[in-house]
Design a protein around this motif. Structure first.
Motif, PDB file in Angstrom:
ATOM      1  N   MET A   1     -52.756  -3.147 -14.298  1.00 52.76           N
ATOM      2  CA  MET A   1     -51.355  -2.310 -14.921  1.00 52.76           C
ATOM      3  C   MET A   1     -50.487  -1.805 -13.770  1.00 52.76           C
ATOM      4  N   ILE A   2     -49.393  -2.027 -13.893  1.00 49.68           N
ATOM      5  CA  ILE A   2     -48.417  -1.583 -12.849  1.00 49.68           C
ATOM      6  C   ILE A   2     -47.939  -0.159 -13.165  1.00 49.68           C
ATOM      7  N   GLU A   3     -47.486   0.462 -12.155  1.00 50.05           N
ATOM      8  CA  GLU A   3     -46.992   1.837 -12.418  1.00 50.05           C
ATOM      9  C   GLU A   3     -45.384   1.748 -12.228  1.00 50.05           C
ATOM     10  N   PRO A   4     -44.721   1.419 -13.531  1.00 50.65           N
ATOM     11  CA  PRO A   4     -43.503   1.045 -13.670  1.00 50.65           C
ATOM     12  C   PRO A   4     -42.426   2.093 -12.815  1.00 50.65           C
ATOM     13  N   SER A   5     -42.796   3.425 -12.780  1.00 50.10           N
ATOM     14  CA  SER A   5     -41.842   4.347 -11.995  1.00 50.10           C
ATOM     15  C   SER A   5     -41.808   4.069 -10.368  1.00 50.10           C
ATOM     16  N   HIS A   6     -43.049   3.558 -10.030  1.00 48.17           N
ATOM     17  CA  HIS A   6     -43.043   3.237  -8.558  1.00 48.17           C
ATOM     18  C   HIS A   6     -42.157   2.064  -7.924  1.00 48.17           C
ATOM     19  N   TYR A   7     -41.464   1.351  -9.417  1.00 48.45           N
ATOM     20  CA  TYR A   7     -40.500   0.255  -8.798  1.00 48.45           C
ATOM     21  C   TYR A   7     -38.973   0.637  -9.052  1.00 48.45           C
ATOM     22  N   LEU A   8     -38.855   1.934  -9.772  1.00 47.41           N
ATOM     23  CA  LEU A   8     -37.246   2.281  -9.738  1.00 47.41           C
ATOM     24  C   LEU A   8     -36.809   2.815  -8.680  1.00 47.41           C
ATOM     25  N   SER A   9     -35.305   2.437  -8.638  1.00 47.04           N
ATOM     26  CA  SER A   9     -34.599   3.052  -7.548  1.00 47.04           C
ATOM     27  C   SER A   9     -34.726   4.551  -7.880  1.00 47.04           C
ATOM     28  N   SER A  10     -34.587   4.936  -6.570  1.00 46.77           N
ATOM     29  CA  SER A  10     -34.821   6.463  -6.486  1.00 46.77           C
ATOM     30  C   SER A  10     -33.368   7.148  -7.016  1.00 46.77           C
ATOM     31  N   ILE A  11     -32.326   6.560  -6.859  1.00 44.98           N
ATOM     32  CA  ILE A  11     -30.976   6.977  -7.422  1.00 44.98           C
ATOM     33  C   ILE A  11     -31.257   7.078  -8.941  1.00 44.98           C
ATOM     34  N   VAL A  12     -31.463   5.920  -9.479  1.00 46.28           N
ATOM     35  CA  VAL A  12     -31.834   6.010 -11.045  1.00 46.28           C
ATOM     36  C   VAL A  12     -32.587   6.840 -11.454  1.00 46.28           C
ATOM     37  N   LYS A  13     -33.742   7.042 -10.681  1.00 45.52           N
ATOM     38  CA  LYS A  13     -34.843   8.175 -11.087  1.00 45.52           C
ATOM     39  C   LYS A  13     -34.326   9.490 -11.228  1.00 45.52           C
ATOM     40  N   ASP A  14     -33.345   9.906 -10.293  1.00 45.60           N
ATOM     41  CA  ASP A  14     -32.807  11.134 -10.241  1.00 45.60           C
ATOM     42  C   ASP A  14     -31.536  11.488 -11.285  1.00 45.60           C
ATOM     43  N   LEU A  15     -31.004  10.245 -11.580  1.00 42.20           N
ATOM     44  CA  LEU A  15     -29.863  10.542 -12.616  1.00 42.20           C
ATOM     45  C   LEU A  15     -30.209  11.343 -14.119  1.00 42.20           C
ATOM     46  N   LYS A  16     -29.755  12.179 -14.262  1.00 40.49           N
ATOM     47  CA  LYS A  16     -29.996  13.036 -15.664  1.00 40.49           C
ATOM     48  C   LYS A  16     -29.187  11.985 -16.873  1.00 40.49           C
ATOM     49  N   PRO A  17     -30.196  11.958 -17.903  1.00 41.61           N
ATOM     50  CA  PRO A  17     -29.336  10.919 -19.027  1.00 41.61           C
ATOM     51  C   PRO A  17     -28.346  11.968 -19.615  1.00 41.61           C
ATOM     52  N   SER A  18     -27.591  11.303 -20.299  1.00 45.20           N
ATOM     53  CA  SER A  18     -26.157  11.871 -20.968  1.00 45.20           C
ATOM     54  C   SER A  18     -26.597  13.129 -21.898  1.00 45.20           C
ATOM     55  N   GLY A  19     -25.977  14.361 -21.599  1.00 37.99           N
ATOM     56  CA  GLY A  19     -26.304  15.663 -22.431  1.00 37.99           C
ATOM     57  C   GLY A  19     -25.731  15.250 -23.892  1.00 37.99           C
ATOM     58  N   ILE A  20     -25.001  14.403 -24.035  1.00 37.67           N
ATOM     59  CA  ILE A  20     -24.028  14.074 -25.219  1.00 37.67           C
ATOM     60  C   ILE A  20     -25.256  13.318 -26.261  1.00 37.67           C
ATOM     61  N   ARG A  21     -25.844  12.542 -25.714  1.00 30.05           N
ATOM     62  CA  ARG A  21     -26.935  11.617 -26.624  1.00 30.05           C
ATOM     63  C   ARG A  21     -27.866  12.630 -27.321  1.00 30.05           C
ATOM     64  N   LYS A  22     -28.335  13.491 -26.465  1.00 22.88           N
ATOM     65  CA  LYS A  22     -29.580  14.259 -27.262  1.00 22.88           C
ATOM     66  C   LYS A  22     -28.752  14.866 -28.552  1.00 22.88           C
ATOM     67  N   PHE A  23     -27.471  15.455 -28.519  1.00 20.24           N
ATOM     68  CA  PHE A  23     -27.083  15.686 -29.702  1.00 20.24           C
ATOM     69  C   PHE A  23     -26.818  14.825 -30.976  1.00 20.24           C
ATOM     70  N   PHE A  24     -26.388  13.435 -30.660  1.00 18.49           N
ATOM     71  CA  PHE A  24     -26.250  12.589 -31.429  1.00 18.49           C
ATOM     72  C   PHE A  24     -27.602  12.162 -32.125  1.00 18.49           C
ATOM     73  N   ASP A  25     -28.623  12.260 -31.170  1.00 15.28           N
ATOM     74  CA  ASP A  25     -30.092  11.818 -31.766  1.00 15.28           C
ATOM     75  C   ASP A  25     -30.479  12.972 -32.854  1.00 15.28           C
ATOM     76  N   LEU A  26     -30.269  13.991 -32.642  1.00 13.56           N
ATOM     77  CA  LEU A  26     -30.671  15.224 -33.463  1.00 13.56           C
ATOM     78  C   LEU A  26     -29.475  14.988 -34.596  1.00 13.56           C
TER      79      LEU A  26
END
Ligand code: PLP
Length: 389
Positions: free
Chosen positions: A1-26
């Motif tokens: 089993m790989i640990e996917p988060s281990h391969y992610l770029s640190s810049i991408v890991k630190d990005l917050k998902p768009s706050g607008i999406r949360k309300f669309f989903d709700l």
């Protein structure tokens, strides 16, 4: 089993998902919701524009175009910009057709930012700016604006934020999410500081066509600014073409060829059928744009007046199709307000806090929806506010 988060770029890991999406989903899981959440026109793309694209497909234009876009499209964009800015952009060396203004923003930042360079983002701001700066390896530096000043960037606030590392500033007028328009004299005052500190400007003018009262001034038409400005615009908002994914960028040749290099390797070209549609939009779209603008203006007048009447204080936005009223009277945070309004009254708005710190205490409402829906939404909002104050 790989640990996917281990391969992610640190810049991408630190990005917050768009706050607008949360309300669309709700909101997506609920019935009878009136959405004032989405930032797009409620018009279908005018028929002649769609037809031009269909014709291009019938004629078999299904291959790549030149990297910079069809020369015919660049020619008509050049003519259009001449009308708006009085400048002559050379279609061969100063214009590039992109996949929406979104891609134009991305390649503009990647073309100029070195690791650690600071880029000034004026808040409340379009949600992509700060993340795109980070993805380009830069450091977004936010400058706050205030509701008391209709969210207009104050020159002294800009100057305070500039350091030795500042490379660029992103301007957006008319603005998303506030609808604020900066007039010529205000842009001139900012230009003095920009020139003094030798900054590059990324001017996002995607809402240029949707300006209601004051005359729209492009930042490139301010004396001395054209050579240091990357002008970004597109077809999504003014021409009701969000799904076509077509934008463009205008800049002096050296900046433009740097962006073209990134575009060549990452995108090849913008969609061919959309480029044919855009030629028609530039040539024969004016009347439809004016018709849509008239309709937004009518809705803006009604909606903003009613918001003020129900106690949600709101400045009159000079452009785009957003109202950004204060909800401070309710003593709720903007996130609480949006969530409770959605659950209790089934009206979807976006909390101002997703657009930056100074957006707290406000909500973004898009009035690009039918008058009937707006009126119903206002009734529901009034009921909601009355229960809170
Ligand atoms: N810039 C601003 C200020 C926007 O509000 C948006 C879309 O909401 C964009 C750029 C992206 O536009 P496009 O659809 O052309 O990628």
């Amino acid at each position: 089993m790989i640990e996917p988060s281990h391969y992610l770029s640190s810049i991408v890991k630190d990005l917050k998902p768009s706050g607008i999406r949360k309300f669309f989903d709700l909101a997506a899981g609920m019935e009878g919701v009136i959405s004032l959440g989405v930032g797009e026109p409620d018009f279908v793309t005018p028929w002649n524009i769609r037809e031009a694209s269909i014709l291009s497909l019938e004629q078999g234009y299904t291959s790549y175009t030149a990297n910079a876009g069809l020369i015919e499209l660049r020619n008509v964009i050049s003519g259009y910009l001449k009308e708006v800015t009085s400048l002559d952009y050379d279609p061969k060396s100063e214009l590039l057709v992109t996949v929406g203004a979104s891609q134009a923003l991305d390649i503009a930042l990647r073309a100029i930012v070195n690791p650690g360079d600071e880029v000034i983002v004026i808040e409340p701001s379009f949600v992509s700016y700060a993340s795109l700066v980070s993805l380009a390896g830069g450091v977004p530096v936010s400058v706050q604006t205030s509701g008391d000043m209709e969210f207009k960037l104050q020159p002294e606030e800009l100057e305070k934020a500039i350091t030795e590392k500042t490379k660029a500033i992103i301007l957006c007028s008319p603005n998303n999410p506030t609808g604020t328009l900066l007039v010529k004299e205000e842009l001139e005052r900012l230009a003095e500081i920009i020139e003094k500190h030798d900054l590059i400007v990324i001017s996002d003018e995607i809402y240029a066509e949707l300006t209601y009262d004051d005359v729209y001034t492009s930042f490139v038409s301010i004396a001395g600014m054209a050579e240091r400005t990357i002008l970004i615009s597109g077809f999504s908002k003014g021409f009701a073409m969000t799904g076509w994914r077509l934008g463009y960028v205008a800049a002096q040749p050296e900046l433009l060829s740097a962006m073209l290099k990134i575009h060549q390797y990452s995108m090849m070209c913008a969609p061919t059928m959309a480029q044919f549609a855009a030629i028609e939009a530039m040539k024969n779209g004016k009347e439809d744009v004016l018709h849509m603008k008239k309709s937004y203006r009518q809705r803006r007048n009604l909606f903003v007046a009613a918001l003020n009447e129900i106690g949600l204080t709101c400045h009159v936005p000079g452009g785009a199709f957003y109202a950004f009223p204060s909800i401070k009277k309710t003593n709720l945070t903007s996130e609480e307000f949006a969530e409770q309004l959605l659950i209790e009254e089934k009206v979807a708005v976006v909390p101002g806090s997703v657009f930056g710190e100074c957006g707290e205490g406000f909500i973004r409402c898009s009035y690009a929806t039918s008058l009937e829906q707006l009126q119903e939404a206002l009734k529901r909002m009034q009921r909601f506010v009355q229960r809170r104050v």
